[in-house]
Design an enzyme around this catalytic site. Sequence first.
Site, PDB file in Angstrom:
ATOM      1  N   SER A   5       0.772  -1.282  -0.104  1.00  0.00           N
ATOM      2  CA  SER A   5       0.164  -0.089  -0.064  1.00  0.00           C
ATOM      3  C   SER A   5       0.969   1.202  -0.168  1.00  0.00           C
ATOM      4  CB  SER A   5      -1.047  -0.056   1.325  1.00  0.00           C
ATOM      5  OG  SER A   5      -0.023   0.350   2.305  1.00  0.00           O
ATOM      6  N   ASP A   6       0.179   2.499  -0.219  1.00  0.00           N
ATOM      7  CA  ASP A   6       1.129   3.424  -0.136  1.00  0.00           C
ATOM      8  C   ASP A   6       0.942   3.904   1.298  1.00  0.00           C
ATOM      9  OD1 ASP A   6       1.421   6.687  -2.188  1.00  0.00           O
ATOM     10  OD2 ASP A   6       2.366   5.800  -0.606  1.00  0.00           O
TER      11      ASP A   6
END
Length: 735
Positions: free
Chosen positions: A261-262
Site C-alpha cells: 500500500s502507499d
Amino acid sequence: MKEQELIALLNDLSLEEKVMQLVQLPGVAYESGAAVTGLLNDTAKARTLRLAGSTLGIWGAEKLNRLQRQYMENHPHHIPLLMMLDVIHGHKTVFPCPLGQGATFDPELTEQAAAVQAREAAADGIHVTFSPMADLSRDARWGRVMESTGEDKYLNGRMAAAMVRGYQGEDLKSGASVAACVKHFAAYGAAEAGRDYQNTELSEHTLREQYLPAYQCGVEAGARLVMSSFNTWDGVPSSANPWLMQTVLRQEMGFDGVVISDWNAVGELVPHGIARDEKEAALLAMRAGIDIDMCSGCYEKHLQELVEEGKVSRDMLDAAVLRVLKLKNELGLFEDPFHGANPEKAQAVLGAGEHRALARKAAAEALVLLKNEKEALPLKGKKIAFIGPYADEKHLQSAWAISTDREDSVTVWQAAREAFGQDAELRCAPGCLMLAEGTTTSLEVFTCPDAEKENARLLSEAKAAAAWADTVVLCLGEHFMQTGESASRVDIGLPEPQKRLLNALKPDCKCLATLIFCGRPLTLKEECDLSDALMICWLPGTEGGHGIMDVLTGHEAPSGKLPMSFPRHVGQEPLHYDQYMTGRPRPREGIGSFTSHYLDCPNDALYPFGFGLTYTDFRVSEIRLSGEALSQTSELTAAVTLTNIGKYAGTAVLQLYIRDLVGSRVRPVKELKGFRRITLRPGEEKEVVFAITEPMLRFWTINRRMESEPGDFQVWIGLDSTTENTAFFTLTDKD
Ligand code: GLC
C-alpha cells in the site's frame, strides 16, 4: 532458497510472525535521521522493528547492515528484513526529475540512469525502490506530475519499462540491482481539480484506455512490486478495491509479485469512509490483495485477530506472506542478507565519475528549447551575466531526492566559470528572492524579514549586471518544494518576485536567454514574449549546471521535447494533446460560436506535447506508405526522409501519431504510437521507417475489451504533436 524450503519456512512461522511479515515500519520509528515521506501516526512512535517484515526511509551500508544483523538475531526464524526507499531519480547521483527524463524521449538513457541509481542504492543497503511512478499526468496543477514522465500513455509505458529494466537488471541477487515498484496503482494522476489525494472521476473506458497501459508496461517488464494508490476510482479507494488489485492487476495483467500500500493508505480507508475502523480497514485491504501495509499499523494491530476470528482465511494470509518471502528470496537475502552492500563498496560506487557523466548527459538531453530568436543561443558575446535565483542554486533536485547531498550539485554559475575560463567576463547576481514573502511550499511558509528591501537591493545589483552584459542568462523557476507530493497549485506561474525581476531587467537586456527550472508545465506567456530564448531545464539534478552549460555553449545541441503540454492559462487544465474531438470542434477561423471553445483563451497549448527546438532545422518529407490497407496480421510501413537543413548537427525526435477516424467509442484526435531519436550532421539525410501493425490500433471498444475495429485511419509523422504531415490507410478484417 528453493520454493519448497520457503513453504516449509512459511509453515513453521507462528501466526504473529506471519502477520508481521506484512507490516512495514518507517525508519523514523527507531532510527534518527530517517526520511519521513508520509503522515506520521502511532506507527512512527519510538519503538523497535521487532518482527516487522520491511522498513523504509533509511539508507547507508553500515547502518543497514548493522540493522539487518540485529534484526535477524532477534527474529525467531532469522528471516531477513526488506529495506525500501524512494530512489525515483537518484540516490547519491541525481538525474533529471522523471518529467525531465520524459522530455528526453530516450528510454535507453533512462534505463542506464535507473541502472546507476540501482547500483548506488544497492551498494548503500537498499533492496527495493518505490519507482517507476507510471501515473498518467494531464493536470499541471497536480504537484506530482514532476514524478511522472508526462501526459502520454505510450511514452510513459516505454519509460516505465525502461526504469524497471534498469533497476532490476538481469539478476536481482546481484549487488547492483534493486526490485522495482510500479506506482501508484491506479489513476492517482487523475485527482479531481489537480488536488493531491482527491477522488478521480474516470469511466472504465478512460481508465483502461488511457491510465492503465503504462502500469501494465511496468508489470510486463517484470517489476516485482506494485503500490496501491491513495485515491478512489469508481468510488472505492484502490487499497480496498479487489476489482482493481486482483481482477485487473493480478488476473488480467498477470502480476504475481508483492502489492504494497502507499504510506498509511490502509489506515486512510477510515477517513475515506469505506471502513468503520482500522480493523475493518485491515480486513478490506487484505481482501483487496494488499500484501504489505505501509506504516498504517492496521495489520499490526488487527490482522492476527481477523485471522483468529476466521474473517481472513489462513490461506489468504499464507498467500500474502509467501509472496513477501519469495521477494526476499528473489533478492537472495536468505543467502546474503546484506545483498552485497558494504561501506567500502558504497564508498567506491556512490557518486562515481561515470555516474555523474551520465547524469550530465541526461541533464543536457532533458532540456527543451521553446524559443530561440536573434540566435540568442548558443551563447555569443564576451560579457555574460547569469542572473536570477537559480543562477547559483544548488537545489537542482526534487523533493524526492531524499538520499543525496545537494552540496554535490553543480550550479549554472559554477559550470559557467568552468566553461568560459577564469579570464572570461562573467557576472552573477540572484536578482530577487526565490519566492514572495508568505508563499507556502510543501515544506514551510517562506519568510524573509524586509523582503521588499532585500528584493530592491538585489534588483539594483542585477540591473547593473544586465546593463553591462552582451547577453543575460536569466535563471528563474518554481521552488523545488512547490512540486512533488502534496504540492498542488492553482496558480502555475512563476513566483511574483521573479516576474517582477524579468520585467525590470528587460529594458537593460541586449539579449535575454531565460532558463526555467520547474517540475511541471508553467504558464509562461509573458516570459516567452519578453525573452529572446526560452529553455525548460526541469529539476536537472546533480550535474544540472554542467548539462545546461554544455547546451548553452553549443557543445551539445538541445534535443528535448515536451512530455506535457504547456498551457496558455491554468484554466485550460487538465490539458493534453490526445483529447476527443467533440461534436462541435472549434473551426480554425472565426469566433466559433456554438463550438467547443473559451471566450477568453484559445483551445490549444502555448507549447504542445512533443515540441522542442534544436539549434539546427530539420525537414520531414511526405509520408510514404507501403500500402493503403493493413490486414489483421500484416504490417504497413510509414517512411519519411529526415534532412538536417541547418548549420549545426542536431537530434530530432520523429513522432508517429495515429487516429482511428471512426470507432464504436469516440477516439482521440491523435495518439502517439512511436518515436525515434535521429542525430544528423548539417546536410545529412536519413530515411526513417515506422512499422504499423493491428495491435497498435486496439482500444476499449463498446464490446468492453481491447480490440481494433476495421476502418479508416490517419497517420502523422513529424516533429511534434501539431504536425500536419499526414497520410491515410485502412485496416481490413482480413488476415
Ligand atoms: C508517499 C508517496 C509514495 C512513496 C511512499 C513511500 O506517500 O505517495 O510515492 O513511495 O509514500 O515514501
